[in-house]
Design a protein around this motif. Sequence first.
Motif, PDB file in Angstrom:
ATOM      1  N   LEU A  65      -4.353   3.645   8.793  1.00 13.22           N
ATOM      2  CA  LEU A  65      -3.630   4.757   8.178  1.00 13.22           C
ATOM      3  C   LEU A  65      -4.600   5.774   7.575  1.00 13.22           C
ATOM      4  N   VAL A  85      -3.593   9.403   6.337  1.00  5.54           N
ATOM      5  CA  VAL A  85      -2.401   9.014   5.577  1.00  5.54           C
ATOM      6  C   VAL A  85      -2.908   8.238   4.367  1.00  5.54           C
ATOM      7  N   GLN A  86      -2.431   8.606   3.190  1.00  2.00           N
ATOM      8  CA  GLN A  86      -2.883   7.942   1.974  1.00  2.00           C
ATOM      9  C   GLN A  86      -2.335   6.520   1.925  1.00  2.00           C
ATOM     10  N   ALA A  87      -3.269   5.538   1.822  1.00  3.00           N
ATOM     11  CA  ALA A  87      -2.885   4.129   1.757  1.00  3.00           C
ATOM     12  C   ALA A  87      -3.962   3.378   0.988  1.00  3.00           C
ATOM     13  N   MET A 147      -1.189  -1.844  -1.932  1.00  2.00           N
ATOM     14  CA  MET A 147       0.202  -1.504  -1.611  1.00  2.00           C
ATOM     15  C   MET A 147       0.928  -2.743  -1.091  1.00  2.00           C
ATOM     16  N   THR A 175       5.868  -1.024   1.322  1.00  2.32           N
ATOM     17  CA  THR A 175       5.401   0.346   1.115  1.00  2.32           C
ATOM     18  C   THR A 175       4.613   0.832   2.329  1.00  2.32           C
ATOM     19  N   LEU A 176       3.746  -0.048   2.855  1.00  2.00           N
ATOM     20  CA  LEU A 176       2.979   0.322   4.051  1.00  2.00           C
ATOM     21  C   LEU A 176       3.903   0.605   5.225  1.00  2.00           C
ATOM     22  N   LYS A 202       5.622   3.917   4.821  1.00  2.00           N
ATOM     23  CA  LYS A 202       4.725   5.043   5.151  1.00  2.00           C
ATOM     24  C   LYS A 202       4.644   5.226   6.665  1.00  2.00           C
ATOM     25  N   GLU A 212       7.719   6.854   8.090  1.00  2.00           N
ATOM     26  CA  GLU A 212       7.809   8.281   7.774  1.00  2.00           C
ATOM     27  C   GLU A 212       6.963   9.159   8.700  1.00  2.00           C
ATOM     28  N   LEU A 213       6.086   8.544   9.487  1.00  2.00           N
ATOM     29  CA  LEU A 213       5.183   9.319  10.342  1.00  2.00           C
ATOM     30  C   LEU A 213       5.948  10.075  11.420  1.00  2.00           C
TER      31      LEU A 213
END
Length: 111
Positions: free
Chosen positions: A73, A78-80, A84, A88-89, A92, A95-96
């Motif tokens: 990510l 992508v902030q990761a 996490m 949550t991962l 994310k 949402e891509l």
Amino acid sequence: MKVKVISVFRDKFTGQYYNPGEMIEVSEESRVLDMENRRLGERVEVKVPEEKRELKISLFEKEFEKKALVDALKSISVQATGNMKEETLLAKIAELDEESTAKLKEVLDIK
């Protein structure tokens, strides 16, 4: 990390004395190496409980280490972070957009 004292010594930072057999917590690798070289202590390997081990996360019909997903990510901007939660991962990733998902699959070597 845990260190078992094998010879009496006085901690140069705290002034505290330690006796053989005591278990102490040392956070710096350099201090542990110094203690081992001077034969003052030896590192004790602590077994990680089953539930604390790195979990596999299912994604795109494959399983990946959490760290591998976080690194993938990050590589596509992508902030990761490693702390996490799995949910949550996965959120994310969900949402891509299509282009970012394609980049992620490429990084993870998914065809």
